[in-house]
Scaffold this active site. Structure first.
Site, PDB file in Angstrom:
ATOM      1  N   SER A 203       0.842  -1.205   0.000  1.00 42.88           N
ATOM      2  CA  SER A 203       0.000   0.000   0.000  1.00 42.88           C
ATOM      3  C   SER A 203       0.871   1.247   0.000  1.00 42.88           C
ATOM      4  O   SER A 203       0.440   2.313  -0.419  1.00 42.88           O
ATOM      5  CB  SER A 203      -0.943   0.005   1.205  1.00 42.88           C
ATOM      6  OG  SER A 203      -0.205  -0.056   2.405  1.00 42.88           O
TER       7      SER A 203
ATOM      8  N   SER B 298       6.874   4.920  18.231  1.00 41.16           N
ATOM      9  CA  SER B 298       7.315   6.266  17.855  1.00 41.16           C
ATOM     10  C   SER B 298       7.456   7.133  19.089  1.00 41.16           C
ATOM     11  O   SER B 298       6.694   6.984  20.053  1.00 41.16           O
ATOM     12  CB  SER B 298       6.258   6.873  16.927  1.00 41.16           C
ATOM     13  OG  SER B 298       6.491   8.254  16.764  1.00 41.16           O
TER      14      SER B 298
ATOM     15  N   TYR C 259      -2.740   9.035  15.156  1.00 49.15           N
ATOM     16  CA  TYR C 259      -1.609   8.150  14.840  1.00 49.15           C
ATOM     17  C   TYR C 259      -0.868   7.750  16.124  1.00 49.15           C
ATOM     18  O   TYR C 259      -0.594   6.568  16.363  1.00 49.15           O
ATOM     19  CB  TYR C 259      -0.665   8.862  13.863  1.00 49.15           C
ATOM     20  CG  TYR C 259       0.692   8.216  13.749  1.00 49.15           C
ATOM     21  CD1 TYR C 259       0.835   6.966  13.154  1.00 49.15           C
ATOM     22  CD2 TYR C 259       1.837   8.846  14.254  1.00 49.15           C
ATOM     23  CE1 TYR C 259       2.090   6.366  13.060  1.00 49.15           C
ATOM     24  CE2 TYR C 259       3.079   8.251  14.155  1.00 49.15           C
ATOM     25  CZ  TYR C 259       3.210   7.007  13.568  1.00 49.15           C
ATOM     26  OH  TYR C 259       4.444   6.417  13.488  1.00 49.15           O
TER      27      TYR C 259
ATOM     28  N   LYS D  83      -0.346   3.960  18.088  1.00 48.88           N
ATOM     29  CA  LYS D  83       0.938   3.349  18.482  1.00 48.88           C
ATOM     30  C   LYS D  83       0.935   3.013  19.969  1.00 48.88           C
ATOM     31  O   LYS D  83       1.415   1.959  20.389  1.00 48.88           O
ATOM     32  CB  LYS D  83       2.097   4.306  18.154  1.00 48.88           C
ATOM     33  CG  LYS D  83       2.383   4.427  16.667  1.00 48.88           C
ATOM     34  CD  LYS D  83       2.974   3.140  16.110  1.00 48.88           C
ATOM     35  CE  LYS D  83       3.091   3.155  14.613  1.00 48.88           C
ATOM     36  NZ  LYS D  83       3.530   1.884  14.024  1.00 48.88           N
TER      37      LYS D  83
HETATM   38  P1  NAD Z   1       6.548   2.861   5.147  1.00 48.95           P
HETATM   39  O1  NAD Z   1       5.187   3.320   4.794  1.00 48.95           O
HETATM   40  O2  NAD Z   1       7.657   3.144   4.204  1.00 48.95           O
HETATM   41  O3  NAD Z   1       6.546   1.290   5.439  1.00 48.95           O
HETATM   42  C1  NAD Z   1       5.407   0.605   5.908  1.00 48.95           C
HETATM   43  C2  NAD Z   1       5.240  -0.627   5.054  1.00 48.95           C
HETATM   44  O4  NAD Z   1       4.093  -1.352   5.532  1.00 48.95           O
HETATM   45  C3  NAD Z   1       4.987  -0.311   3.579  1.00 48.95           C
HETATM   46  O5  NAD Z   1       5.816  -1.127   2.790  1.00 48.95           O
HETATM   47  C4  NAD Z   1       3.511  -0.623   3.380  1.00 48.95           C
HETATM   48  O6  NAD Z   1       3.234  -1.054   2.054  1.00 48.95           O
HETATM   49  C5  NAD Z   1       3.288  -1.699   4.421  1.00 48.95           C
HETATM   50  N1  NAD Z   1       1.910  -1.789   4.925  1.00 48.95           N
HETATM   51  C6  NAD Z   1       1.104  -0.763   5.286  1.00 48.95           C
HETATM   52  N2  NAD Z   1      -0.098  -1.231   5.693  1.00 48.95           N
HETATM   53  C7  NAD Z   1      -0.028  -2.586   5.592  1.00 48.95           C
HETATM   54  C8  NAD Z   1      -0.939  -3.623   5.857  1.00 48.95           C
HETATM   55  N3  NAD Z   1      -2.185  -3.376   6.299  1.00 48.95           N
HETATM   56  N4  NAD Z   1      -0.547  -4.907   5.654  1.00 48.95           N
HETATM   57  C9  NAD Z   1       0.702  -5.167   5.184  1.00 48.95           C
HETATM   58  N5  NAD Z   1       1.597  -4.223   4.899  1.00 48.95           N
HETATM   59  C10 NAD Z   1       1.247  -2.942   5.102  1.00 48.95           C
HETATM   60  O7  NAD Z   1       6.879   3.465   6.597  1.00 48.95           O
HETATM   61  P2  NAD Z   1       8.229   3.466   7.413  1.00 48.95           P
HETATM   62  O8  NAD Z   1       8.679   4.874   7.504  1.00 48.95           O
HETATM   63  O9  NAD Z   1       9.144   2.423   6.910  1.00 48.95           O
HETATM   64  O10 NAD Z   1       7.672   3.082   8.844  1.00 48.95           O
HETATM   65  C11 NAD Z   1       7.625   1.733   9.281  1.00 48.95           C
HETATM   66  C12 NAD Z   1       6.943   1.691  10.631  1.00 48.95           C
HETATM   67  O11 NAD Z   1       7.635   2.564  11.533  1.00 48.95           O
HETATM   68  C13 NAD Z   1       5.493   2.160  10.622  1.00 48.95           C
HETATM   69  O12 NAD Z   1       4.748   1.320  11.493  1.00 48.95           O
HETATM   70  C14 NAD Z   1       5.565   3.567  11.173  1.00 48.95           C
HETATM   71  O13 NAD Z   1       4.389   3.951  11.829  1.00 48.95           O
HETATM   72  C15 NAD Z   1       6.722   3.456  12.147  1.00 48.95           C
HETATM   73  N6  NAD Z   1       7.402   4.739  12.381  1.00 48.95           N
HETATM   74  C16 NAD Z   1       7.895   5.453  11.323  1.00 48.95           C
HETATM   75  C17 NAD Z   1       8.505   6.674  11.542  1.00 48.95           C
HETATM   76  C18 NAD Z   1       9.018   7.476  10.384  1.00 48.95           C
HETATM   77  O14 NAD Z   1       9.258   8.674  10.558  1.00 48.95           O
HETATM   78  N7  NAD Z   1       9.253   6.934   9.217  1.00 48.95           N
HETATM   79  C19 NAD Z   1       8.637   7.173  12.846  1.00 48.95           C
HETATM   80  C20 NAD Z   1       8.145   6.419  13.906  1.00 48.95           C
HETATM   81  C21 NAD Z   1       7.527   5.183  13.659  1.00 48.95           C
HETATM   82  C1  UD1 Z   2       6.232  14.085  12.487  1.00 55.20           C
HETATM   83  C2  UD1 Z   2       4.942  13.704  13.138  1.00 55.20           C
HETATM   84  C3  UD1 Z   2       5.228  12.632  14.169  1.00 55.20           C
HETATM   85  C4  UD1 Z   2       5.902  11.433  13.514  1.00 55.20           C
HETATM   86  C5  UD1 Z   2       7.159  11.901  12.799  1.00 55.20           C
HETATM   87  C6  UD1 Z   2       7.749  10.767  12.036  1.00 55.20           C
HETATM   88  C7  UD1 Z   2       3.505  15.690  13.000  1.00 55.20           C
HETATM   89  C8  UD1 Z   2       2.868  16.807  13.764  1.00 55.20           C
HETATM   90  N1  UD1 Z   2       4.310  14.878  13.716  1.00 55.20           N
HETATM   91  O1  UD1 Z   2       7.086  14.522  13.481  1.00 55.20           O
HETATM   92  O2  UD1 Z   2       4.039  12.214  14.808  1.00 55.20           O
HETATM   93  O3  UD1 Z   2       6.236  10.458  14.474  1.00 55.20           O
HETATM   94  O4  UD1 Z   2       6.827  12.952  11.881  1.00 55.20           O
HETATM   95  O5  UD1 Z   2       8.970  11.123  11.487  1.00 55.20           O
HETATM   96  O6  UD1 Z   2       3.283  15.524  11.811  1.00 55.20           O
HETATM   97  N2  UD1 Z   2       9.072  21.216   9.267  1.00 55.20           N
HETATM   98  C9  UD1 Z   2       9.101  22.397   8.519  1.00 55.20           C
HETATM   99  N3  UD1 Z   2       8.677  22.343   7.219  1.00 55.20           N
HETATM  100  C10 UD1 Z   2       8.231  21.179   6.634  1.00 55.20           C
HETATM  101  C11 UD1 Z   2       8.207  19.981   7.404  1.00 55.20           C
HETATM  102  C12 UD1 Z   2       8.622  20.040   8.725  1.00 55.20           C
HETATM  103  O7  UD1 Z   2       9.485  23.442   9.018  1.00 55.20           O
HETATM  104  O8  UD1 Z   2       7.851  21.196   5.455  1.00 55.20           O
HETATM  105  C13 UD1 Z   2       9.578  21.256  10.670  1.00 55.20           C
HETATM  106  C14 UD1 Z   2       8.558  20.831  11.716  1.00 55.20           C
HETATM  107  O9  UD1 Z   2       7.829  21.947  12.184  1.00 55.20           O
HETATM  108  C15 UD1 Z   2       9.487  20.236  12.790  1.00 55.20           C
HETATM  109  C16 UD1 Z   2      10.642  19.638  11.981  1.00 55.20           C
HETATM  110  O10 UD1 Z   2      10.623  20.313  10.737  1.00 55.20           O
HETATM  111  O11 UD1 Z   2      10.002  21.236  13.614  1.00 55.20           O
HETATM  112  C17 UD1 Z   2      10.513  18.150  11.747  1.00 55.20           C
HETATM  113  O12 UD1 Z   2       9.246  17.887  11.174  1.00 55.20           O
HETATM  114  P1  UD1 Z   2       8.849  16.418  10.655  1.00 55.20           P
HETATM  115  O13 UD1 Z   2       9.904  15.864   9.800  1.00 55.20           O
HETATM  116  O14 UD1 Z   2       7.462  16.507  10.093  1.00 55.20           O
HETATM  117  O15 UD1 Z   2       8.835  15.547  11.974  1.00 55.20           O
HETATM  118  P2  UD1 Z   2       8.042  15.747  13.356  1.00 55.20           P
HETATM  119  O16 UD1 Z   2       7.224  16.959  13.350  1.00 55.20           O
HETATM  120  O17 UD1 Z   2       9.018  15.594  14.451  1.00 55.20           O
END
Ligand code: NAD
Ligand code: UD1
Length: 338
Positions: free
Chosen positions: A34, A124, A148, A152
């Site tokens: 997805s 997260s 979200y 979590k």
């Molecule tokens: P991503 O979207 O790149 O990876 C998620 C993967 O899960 C994708 O390949 C998607 O196709 C698959 N997926 C989604 N829904 C599914 C379902 N119902 N069944 C099977 N597969 C499914 O995201 P990511 O950045 O790699 O994040 C991975 C995990 O880490 C997520 O659970 C996300 O919430 C968590 N997380 C991400 C961040 C971030 O900033 N990237 C931060 C904190 C936590």
């Molecule tokens: C966001 C999510 C958080 C999630 C995380 C994953 C929100 C409010 N929070 O966090 O729940 O776990 O991503 O990585 O969406 N910024 C700009 N311009 C932009 C984008 C971001 O100034 O176009 C600033 C934001 O205000 C922040 C920093 O950059 O100060 C980081 O932002 P971002 O990468 O979106 O991460 P988080 O806000 O920490």
């Protein structure tokens, strides 16, 4: 170990596959694509020369999960599959609870049927909410401010209760701070489908000419330059934290949360400067009002992960920016070949 990786074709999952295989683990991906494309696994396979078992399926589909668990017989599961867009979670709350919470429940039930008792969960730092003190340690109260974040935290609670109900169950709850960067090969990286929500992919798209200007969300925070501070963590370090968690889970019981960050924080301006240096491009910026729900400072106390997982981040800011630039400039359209 034999490790089932749900969401293994995603951004963090794909990097984790490489680190797991490098340490001799056998991996199997379960993904519904997805938010990913099968090309990811083609690239991971060519980078590793290894075998990756893979199944297409949804974590809410118990029959499909039974099939993969019976076939692959994993020793542990890393559960990345989930939805992660904060804004979308407010618009589609039931969808987010269904995938992130029901998906986790369905997976746990399928694991029980297959006798698998170890799970590493993608949580997260957003579970903490507005800081009562900084840096956040794992004992900091949890009070997420988005749907979200609540999905979590609910999944964490379910996993903690599940782990407490059997002597031999382990749930490792990894609370990621802000993952950025890409693999050193520049073959895999973050590929947001629409307008990026997060800072680093947005900056990268401005640098490569896909977007005109970075909007800086607020320059009136109580921070040295007025912009938000975050604990950015290189995705390869984050991937290695999962390998460390797998090793830990082999001998640990019960549920345990770990912050996965560097313990440092950088402002929006710091990130722009680092990216300009790495790319040689200028990043035009425009200051706009604060984004709703944003917090001024998020920073990890990552000492528990160091003490108990024997893991710590090794990549610095320059590497985060340079690897993002290499990935973005060599793959301006992500995995889509045009
Ligand atoms: P991503 O979207 O790149 O990876 C998620 C993967 O899960 C994708 O390949 C998607 O196709 C698959 N997926 C989604 N829904 C599914 C379902 N119902 N069944 C099977 N597969 C499914 O995201 P990511 O950045 O790699 O994040 C991975 C995990 O880490 C997520 O659970 C996300 O919430 C968590 N997380 C991400 C961040 C971030 O900033 N990237 C931060 C904190 C936590
Ligand atoms: C966001 C999510 C958080 C999630 C995380 C994953 C929100 C409010 N929070 O966090 O729940 O776990 O991503 O990585 O969406 N910024 C700009 N311009 C932009 C984008 C971001 O100034 O176009 C600033 C934001 O205000 C922040 C920093 O950059 O100060 C980081 O932002 P971002 O990468 O979106 O991460 P988080 O806000 O920490």
């Amino acid at each position: 170990m034999r490790v089932l990786v749900t969401g293994g074709a995603g951004y963090i999952g794909s990097h984790t596959l490489l680190e797991l295989m490098a340490q001799g683990h056998e991996v199997c991906v379960f993904d519904n694509y997805s938010n990913a494309t099968p090309d990811v696994l083609t690239r991971v396979r060519s980078l590793s020369n290894g075998v990756i078992h893979d199944y297409v399926g949804d974590v809410r589909d118990s029959d499909k999960l039974d099939e993969v668990l019976q076939d692959f017989q994993p020793d542990a599961v890393i559960h990345f599959a989930g939805l992660k867009a904060v804004g979308e979670s407010a618009e589609k709350p039931l969808y987010y609870y269904d995938v992130n919470v029901s998906g986790t429940l369905t997976l746990l039930r399928a694991m029980a049927r297959a006798g698998c008792k170890k799970l590493i969960f993608s949580s997260s730092a957003t579970v903490y909410g507005e800081p009562e003190y900084l840096p956040y340690d794992e004992a900091h109260p949890t009070n997420p401010t988005s749907v979200y974040g609540r999905t979590k935290l609910m999944a964490e609670s379910i996993l903690s209760d599940w782990a407490a109900a059997g002597d031999d169950r382990t749930a490792v709850l990894l609370r990621y701070f802000n993952p950025v960067g890409a693999h050193a090969s520049a073959q895999i990286g973050e590929d947001p489908k629409d307008v990026p929500n997060n800072l680093m992919p947005f900056i990268a798209q401005v640098a490569v000419g896909k977007r005109d200007v970075l909007q800086v969300f607020g320059e009136d925070y109580d921070t040295p330059d007025g912009t938000g501070l975050r604990d950015y963590i290189h995705v390869v370090d984050l991937a290695r934290a999962h390998v460390a968690a797998i090793d830990y889970a082999a001998n640990a019981h019960g549920a345990r949360a770990f912050n996965i960050g560097t313990g440092l924080s950088y402002s929006v301006r710091d990130m722009v400067s680092a990216f300009e240096k790495a790319s040689g491009q200028q990043i035009p910026t425009k200051t706009v009002p604060r984004r709703a729900g944003d917090i001024a400072v998020m920073q990890a106390d990552a000492s528990r992960a160091k003490a108990e997982l024997d893991w710590e981040a090794t990549h610095g800011l320059d590497d985060m920016a340079a690897s993002t630039w290499a990935w973005q400039s060599q793959n301006p359209d992500g995995y889509e070949q045009r």
